[in-house]
Design a protein around this motif. Structure first.
Motif, mmCIF file in Angstrom:
data_model
loop_
_atom_site.group_PDB
_atom_site.id
_atom_site.type_symbol
_atom_site.label_atom_id
_atom_site.label_comp_id
_atom_site.label_asym_id
_atom_site.label_seq_id
_atom_site.Cartn_x
_atom_site.Cartn_y
_atom_site.Cartn_z
ATOM 1 N N ARG A 1 -6.705 -9.184 -1.231
ATOM 2 C CA ARG A 1 -5.964 -8.269 -1.225
ATOM 3 C C ARG A 1 -4.415 -8.632 -0.985
ATOM 4 N NH1 ARG A 1 -6.607 -3.119 2.087
ATOM 5 N NH2 ARG A 1 -5.333 -4.197 3.366
ATOM 6 N N GLN A 2 -3.555 -8.215 -1.930
ATOM 7 C CA GLN A 2 -2.030 -8.338 -1.604
ATOM 8 C C GLN A 2 -1.494 -6.998 -1.981
ATOM 9 O OE1 GLN A 2 -0.234 -10.479 -0.239
ATOM 10 N NE2 GLN A 2 -2.050 -11.760 0.133
ATOM 11 N N PRO A 3 -0.677 -6.492 -0.908
ATOM 12 C CA PRO A 3 -0.294 -6.980 0.159
ATOM 13 C C PRO A 3 -1.574 -6.796 1.045
ATOM 14 C CG PRO A 3 0.758 -4.802 -0.102
ATOM 15 C CD PRO A 3 0.113 -5.080 -1.465
ATOM 16 N N ASN A 4 -1.541 -7.728 2.073
ATOM 17 C CA ASN A 4 -2.794 -7.542 3.153
ATOM 18 C C ASN A 4 -2.544 -6.811 4.337
ATOM 19 O OD1 ASN A 4 -5.149 -8.104 4.282
ATOM 20 N ND2 ASN A 4 -4.935 -10.228 4.848
ATOM 21 N N ARG A 5 -2.327 -5.551 4.321
ATOM 22 C CA ARG A 5 -2.121 -4.829 5.549
ATOM 23 C C ARG A 5 -3.286 -4.019 5.901
ATOM 24 N NH1 ARG A 5 2.283 -3.041 1.680
ATOM 25 N NH2 ARG A 5 4.170 -4.454 2.072
ATOM 26 N N PRO A 6 -3.169 -3.732 7.100
ATOM 27 C CA PRO A 6 -4.531 -3.122 7.654
ATOM 28 C C PRO A 6 -4.593 -1.675 7.034
ATOM 29 C CG PRO A 6 -2.847 -3.143 9.378
ATOM 30 C CD PRO A 6 -2.275 -4.015 8.110
ATOM 31 N N GLN A 7 -3.624 -1.014 6.799
ATOM 32 C CA GLN A 7 -3.567 0.402 6.334
ATOM 33 C C GLN A 7 -2.874 0.584 4.950
ATOM 34 O OE1 GLN A 7 -2.395 3.372 9.103
ATOM 35 N NE2 GLN A 7 -3.542 5.013 7.974
ATOM 36 N N ILE A 8 -3.694 0.994 3.980
ATOM 37 C CA ILE A 8 -2.792 1.470 2.750
ATOM 38 C C ILE A 8 -2.707 2.628 2.247
ATOM 39 C CG2 ILE A 8 -2.994 0.949 0.404
ATOM 40 C CD1 ILE A 8 -2.308 -1.599 1.599
ATOM 41 N N PHE A 9 -1.754 3.434 1.835
ATOM 42 C CA PHE A 9 -1.535 4.684 1.345
ATOM 43 C C PHE A 9 -1.391 4.945 0.124
ATOM 44 C CE2 PHE A 9 0.613 3.758 5.486
ATOM 45 C CZ PHE A 9 0.150 4.415 6.469
ATOM 46 N N SER A 10 -1.683 6.365 -0.227
ATOM 47 C CA SER A 10 -2.013 6.798 -1.329
ATOM 48 C C SER A 10 -0.764 6.694 -2.183
ATOM 49 C CB SER A 10 -2.248 8.299 -1.516
ATOM 50 O OG SER A 10 -2.546 8.884 -2.765
ATOM 51 N N ASP A 11 -0.694 6.142 -3.389
ATOM 52 C CA ASP A 11 0.415 5.965 -4.415
ATOM 53 C C ASP A 11 0.980 4.555 -4.238
ATOM 54 O OD1 ASP A 11 0.171 8.417 -5.661
ATOM 55 O OD2 ASP A 11 1.722 9.350 -4.244
ATOM 56 N N GLU A 12 0.528 3.616 -3.317
ATOM 57 C CA GLU A 12 0.910 2.268 -3.073
ATOM 58 C C GLU A 12 0.317 1.473 -4.313
ATOM 59 O OE1 GLU A 12 2.140 0.096 0.651
ATOM 60 O OE2 GLU A 12 0.356 1.440 1.309
ATOM 61 N N THR A 13 1.012 0.457 -4.579
ATOM 62 C CA THR A 13 0.468 -0.592 -5.603
ATOM 63 C C THR A 13 -0.149 -1.716 -5.056
ATOM 64 O OG1 THR A 13 2.129 0.391 -7.133
ATOM 65 C CG2 THR A 13 0.998 -2.055 -7.668
ATOM 66 N N ILE A 14 -1.305 -2.185 -5.215
ATOM 67 C CA ILE A 14 -2.221 -3.307 -4.510
ATOM 68 C C ILE A 14 -2.602 -4.224 -5.610
ATOM 69 C CG2 ILE A 14 -2.663 -2.097 -2.515
ATOM 70 C CD1 ILE A 14 -5.846 -2.014 -3.469
ATOM 71 N N THR A 15 -2.817 -5.566 -5.406
ATOM 72 C CA THR A 15 -3.467 -6.507 -6.284
ATOM 73 C C THR A 15 -4.798 -7.044 -5.651
ATOM 74 O OG1 THR A 15 -1.348 -7.229 -7.315
ATOM 75 C CG2 THR A 15 -2.978 -8.645 -7.511
ATOM 76 N N LEU A 16 -5.920 -6.931 -6.291
ATOM 77 C CA LEU A 16 -6.995 -7.223 -5.957
ATOM 78 C C LEU A 16 -7.302 -8.519 -6.771
ATOM 79 C CD1 LEU A 16 -9.636 -4.459 -5.449
ATOM 80 C CD2 LEU A 16 -8.337 -5.470 -3.782
ATOM 81 N N THR A 17 -7.795 -9.767 -6.039
ATOM 82 C CA THR A 17 -7.837 -11.250 -6.555
ATOM 83 C C THR A 17 -9.622 -11.531 -6.493
ATOM 84 O OG1 THR A 17 -5.880 -11.600 -6.507
ATOM 85 C CG2 THR A 17 -7.246 -13.564 -6.909
#
Length: 511
Positions: A210-226
């Motif tokens: 996952r990018q960004p590889n942060r310990p906590q993700i918040f609603s409405d953030e954009t992530i990329t799974l590979t």
């Protein structure tokens, strides 16, 4: 002699006399199967035992249908659902229509709808280096051969035909498979079977990143799974994703970029296929846990709400401690809604700002590309203290102790000085009174001239005495009024350094 003419009666009705052969007649069918299907073609034959070399014409009958005549012993027909029934036949010599056989015993035809082939697979996944067995059948009948079809892209292509009545085949390639039954020596085929997809599993290990590889993700953030395929870095893949055992997305590549919500939380798995062979795939990856929290709010704190004279206040902006990667944006109540820049404010570090102007301040955090922002913090009002500096403020407690003490000492000193001067003035006054008494006595004896001498002596005295002589008006009784002002000067003898104030002696007065 008279001859009588011949006379004839009318002809009788015709009577058909047939010769019935004793030959036994048997009806047969080809193909001789217990179950026939609509659309199939069969041949019924009327066999005359012992008349194999005779040319026959035969007729067929079935209850409820008209008699069918055939110019021979065979009758070929295409079956339908209505063809079911009992069939009987008899034959005549082709050159003697009045000689016939007896009717044969009935044969029964059972005609069913056109069948559909059934395809089953021992497994739909071919292990690395292995194979799977497919089985095709048409039930509940026998006598079928089978045709096999495979599709990898586009349409199905026939790749094999069973030569025997064996509906099994072994395959080592992935693809979409289908079969159909075929009647031997006829052009009759069953309907095609359902399609069965067989896949080849690659042994490459697959895992999700996952990018960004942060310990906590918040609603409405954009992530990329590979979906990473070890050893397949140069292969072009298409991948599919599932969450909680349900396929939810397919990508034309290894990456999947999306905006998350709180409902996006869950375990994600992926598998990939070669782009040119959709039926060859990797195994499913291990589950990857994604946890999504609600949108955070920035927190703003200050070390003081008042700006000291010549100083500043430090504001600190933070986002929940379990998250990271934030850049902070600062705002002040003004005409522009844009964040403050480095030219407009002092930023000693990320998340801190030094404030030297009063006003309303607030902040928010942002991270990622495109930028994701937190909610704004609460506003803080900063005021300026223009009267008290930092040093004065710090010396306030000492002043409360030292101030009263210094005041008391000063009062005591002033009292002592007052007492000292009071005693001096009293001494001078007594000396003056003594001089005045003697002068008044002399004045009685000598008159006005002595008075003049007295004033002259005062003028030439060692003590500086300033005086004003106001003459009395003419006709008024008494002597001139003398007002004296004296300023004390330091003298070696205390009695000669007296201070005289408003001394008004009367020359002719006895007091």
């Amino acid at each position: 002699m008279t001859e009588n003419p011949e006379s004839f009666s009318e002809s009788s009705d015709e009577v058909t006399v047939q010769i019935s052969f004793s030959n036994k007649v048997v009806a047969t069918q080809q193909p001789n199967r217990p179950q026939m299907f609509s659309g199939e073609t069969i041949t019924l034959t009327c066999e005359v035992q012992g008349g194999e070399t005779t040319e026959w014409t035969c007729e067929w009958r079935r209850p409820g249908l008209a008699t069918h005549r055939a110019n021979g012993k065979d009758w070929t027909l295409r079956l339908s659902d209505s063809s079911s029934g009992d069939y009987m036949c008899r034959c005549r010599r082709r050159d003697d229509w009045h000689s016939s056989t007896k009717w044969s015993e009935a044969i029964t035809l059972s005609v069913s709808d056109k069948p559909r082939a059934k395809l089953t697979a021992g497994s739909t996944t071919i292990p690395v280096g292995g194979s799977v067995t497919l089985s095709c059948s048409v039930e509940p009948s026998a006598g079928w051969k089978y045709r096999w079809f495979r599709k990898t892209s586009g349409s199905f292509v026939e790749f094999s035909t069973n030569k025997e009545e064996n509906g099994d085949i072994t395959v080592i390639q992935g693809g979409m498979y289908m079969c159909m039954g075929m009647r031997e020596k006829t052009d009759f085929y069953s309907d095609s079977s359902d399609e069965v997809t067989v896949q080849i599993n690659f042994s490459n290990k697959v895992f999700v990143t996952r990018q960004p590889n942060r310990p906590q993700i918040f609603s409405d953030e954009t992530i990329t799974l590979t979906c990473e395929v070890q050893g397949g870095e140069t292969t072009e893949w298409t991948c599919e994703w599932k969450r909680t055992s349900t396929v939810i997305h397919k990508t034309n590549g290894k990456e999947w970029t999306f905006i998350v919500s709180e409902s996006s939380s869950g375990d994600y798995m992926c598998q990939c296929r070669k782009r040119d062979d959709w039926f060859s795939s990797t195994q499913w990856s291990e589950a990857f846990r994604l946890s999504v929290s609600s949108k955070p709010k920035a927190q703003l704190n200050s070390n003081s709400r008042e700006i000291p004279a010549g100083g500043s206040v430090t504001l600190t902006c933070t986002v929940t401690s379990s998250s990271s990667g934030w850049k902070y944006f600062w705002y002040k109540e003004r005409d522009s809604s844009e964040p403050l820049t480095g030219e407009e404010a002092d930023f000693p570090s990320n998340g801190q700002m030094n404030v030297s102007e009063e006003g309303l301040y607030w902040c928010r955090g942002g991270r990622g590309e495109p930028a994701y922002y937190t909610d704004y913090s609460d506003r803080i009002s900063i005021t300026k203290n223009v009267t008290v500096s930092s040093s004065a403020s710090s010396s306030f407690p000492a002043m409360f102790v030292v101030g009263p003490f210094v005041g008391i000492v000063l009062i005591i000193l002033l009292l002592l000085l007052w007492r000292y001067r009071l005693s001096k003035d009293l001494s001078c006054l007594r000396s003056l009174q003594s001089d005045s008494s003697s002068q008044r006595a002399a004045a009685t004896n000598h008159g006005a001239n002595e008075t003049e001498n007295h004033y002259r002596s005062l003028l030439h005295a060692t003590t500086s005495i300033y005086h004003i002589i106001r003459p009395r008006p003419r006709g008024a009784a008494g002597n001139d009024e003398v007002v004296k002002y004296a300023k004390r000067r330091e003298r070696p003898h205390p009695e000669k350094s007296c201070l005289y104030v408003n001394v008004m002696p009367g020359i002719n007065s006895s007091t």
